[in-house]
Write an enzyme that holds these catalytic residues in place. Sequence first.
Site, PDB file in Angstrom:
ATOM      1  N   ASN A   9      51.999 -24.248  -4.864  1.00  0.00           N
ATOM      2  CA  ASN A   9      51.323 -25.239  -4.023  1.00  0.00           C
ATOM      3  C   ASN A   9      49.854 -25.255  -4.442  1.00  0.00           C
ATOM      4  OD1 ASN A   9      50.208 -26.822  -2.043  1.00  0.00           O
ATOM      5  ND2 ASN A   9      50.638 -25.409  -0.347  1.00  0.00           N
ATOM      6  N   LYS A  11      47.562 -27.130  -3.487  1.00  0.00           N
ATOM      7  CA  LYS A  11      46.661 -27.593  -2.409  1.00  0.00           C
ATOM      8  C   LYS A  11      45.683 -28.635  -2.976  1.00  0.00           C
ATOM      9  CE  LYS A  11      47.578 -23.304  -0.052  1.00  0.00           C
ATOM     10  NZ  LYS A  11      47.173 -22.240   0.837  1.00  0.00           N
ATOM     11  N   HIS A  92      53.191 -27.201   6.557  1.00  0.00           N
ATOM     12  CA  HIS A  92      52.321 -26.118   6.104  1.00  0.00           C
ATOM     13  C   HIS A  92      51.317 -25.782   7.206  1.00  0.00           C
ATOM     14  CE1 HIS A  92      49.428 -23.808   3.811  1.00  0.00           C
ATOM     15  NE2 HIS A  92      50.382 -23.631   2.900  1.00  0.00           N
ATOM     16  N   GLU A  94      48.299 -25.189   7.143  1.00  0.00           N
ATOM     17  CA  GLU A  94      47.023 -25.915   7.041  1.00  0.00           C
ATOM     18  C   GLU A  94      47.166 -27.318   7.639  1.00  0.00           C
ATOM     19  OE1 GLU A  94      46.478 -25.189   2.853  1.00  0.00           O
ATOM     20  OE2 GLU A  94      46.200 -23.063   3.315  1.00  0.00           O
ATOM     21  N   GLU A 164      55.606 -18.342   5.911  1.00  0.00           N
ATOM     22  CA  GLU A 164      54.235 -18.057   5.490  1.00  0.00           C
ATOM     23  C   GLU A 164      53.438 -17.536   6.683  1.00  0.00           C
ATOM     24  OE1 GLU A 164      53.109 -20.438   1.762  1.00  0.00           O
ATOM     25  OE2 GLU A 164      52.654 -21.695   3.479  1.00  0.00           O
ATOM     26  N   GLY A 170      45.872 -16.993   1.692  1.00  0.00           N
ATOM     27  CA  GLY A 170      44.548 -17.036   1.076  1.00  0.00           C
ATOM     28  C   GLY A 170      43.635 -15.893   1.486  1.00  0.00           C
ATOM     29  N   SER A 210      49.459 -14.889  -0.072  1.00  0.00           N
ATOM     30  CA  SER A 210      48.873 -13.929  -1.011  1.00  0.00           C
ATOM     31  C   SER A 210      49.921 -13.233  -1.876  1.00  0.00           C
ATOM     32  CB  SER A 210      48.013 -12.901  -0.262  1.00  0.00           C
ATOM     33  OG  SER A 210      46.941 -13.548   0.396  1.00  0.00           O
TER      34      SER A 210
HETATM   35  P1  13P Z   1      48.063 -18.124  -1.105  1.00  0.00           P
HETATM   36  O1  13P Z   1      49.119 -17.724  -2.092  1.00  0.00           O
HETATM   37  O2  13P Z   1      46.795 -18.590  -1.732  1.00  0.00           O
HETATM   38  O3  13P Z   1      47.861 -17.090  -0.038  1.00  0.00           O
HETATM   39  O4  13P Z   1      48.618 -19.436  -0.343  1.00  0.00           O
HETATM   40  C1  13P Z   1      49.890 -19.398   0.193  1.00  0.00           C
HETATM   41  C2  13P Z   1      50.234 -20.767   0.614  1.00  0.00           C
HETATM   42  O5  13P Z   1      49.671 -21.305   1.555  1.00  0.00           O
HETATM   43  C3  13P Z   1      51.241 -21.501  -0.179  1.00  0.00           C
HETATM   44  O6  13P Z   1      51.631 -22.666   0.456  1.00  0.00           O
END
Ligand code: 13P
Length: 248
Positions: A9, A11, A92, A94, A164, A170, A210
């Site tokens: 992803n 982003k 997601h 976010e 997640e 992150g 992560s």
């Molecule tokens: P990270 O791998 O940067 O923690 O992000 C995970 C994520 O949100 C994947 O959709």
Amino acid sequence: MRRNIVTGNWKMNLNHSDSTRLIDEINTKEIHLDVELIVAPPSIYLSSLHKKQHHFSLSAQNIHFEENGAFTGEISAEMLSSLNINYAIVGHSERRSMFHETDEIIFKKVKSLLKYNVNPIFCCGELKEEREEGRAFEVVSNQLNYLLSDLKEDQIRKIIIAYEPVWAIGTGLTASPEDAQKMHKHIRESLADQFSLKTAENIAILYGGSCKPENAKDIFSQEDIDGGLIGGASLDCNSFLSIANSFS
Ligand code: 13P
């Protein structure tokens, strides 16, 4: 037999030439035959990257649940389908936190994707405080509720679930492989209760938060973890492919 899947992803990262370069690099690398690789770039690149896709599939990062109309800035499941894009991430964290997406909105997106034969990658996961209060299983069950109660068995089979934990996204923190496994097992048992053991056994449940080359092997070795949804580490070809080649 369920599939091993690693999804990147991106982003809101990479300009067009960097994204093209990364895809060209991924195209030159070997991956295990039993691993399905999916890349979710910003939607503006889907069309051009689609022409380059080689041994991976493309996914959108989000859609609007309506098919068309006055929704400035949005894209629909029908548009993805017309480009032969096979996957879209929905729910997601976010999107849930920054764009106020509710479980109901997310479910409408799932339904729209299924109508157009695009496979949803459905994200769920608890906040740090919810885990600390011992409510992680309850929170994830509530997020899954619409899928479990309103979808038919042939529809749920088209879905990939990504667990997640929000506190791991992150942050450099990861759920321990054992804690992640407990949640994945809980999700699979919920699917088996609502549908059938056979269906539950065939649904891929990915871990995100992560996930890096250093921890992917331990995480992917857990019985109910079928791969990863990778954020930061998917922006580097070597890290991404090293994660994809971490299944034992
Ligand atoms: P990270 O791998 O940067 O923690 O992000 C995970 C994520 O949100 C994947 O959709």
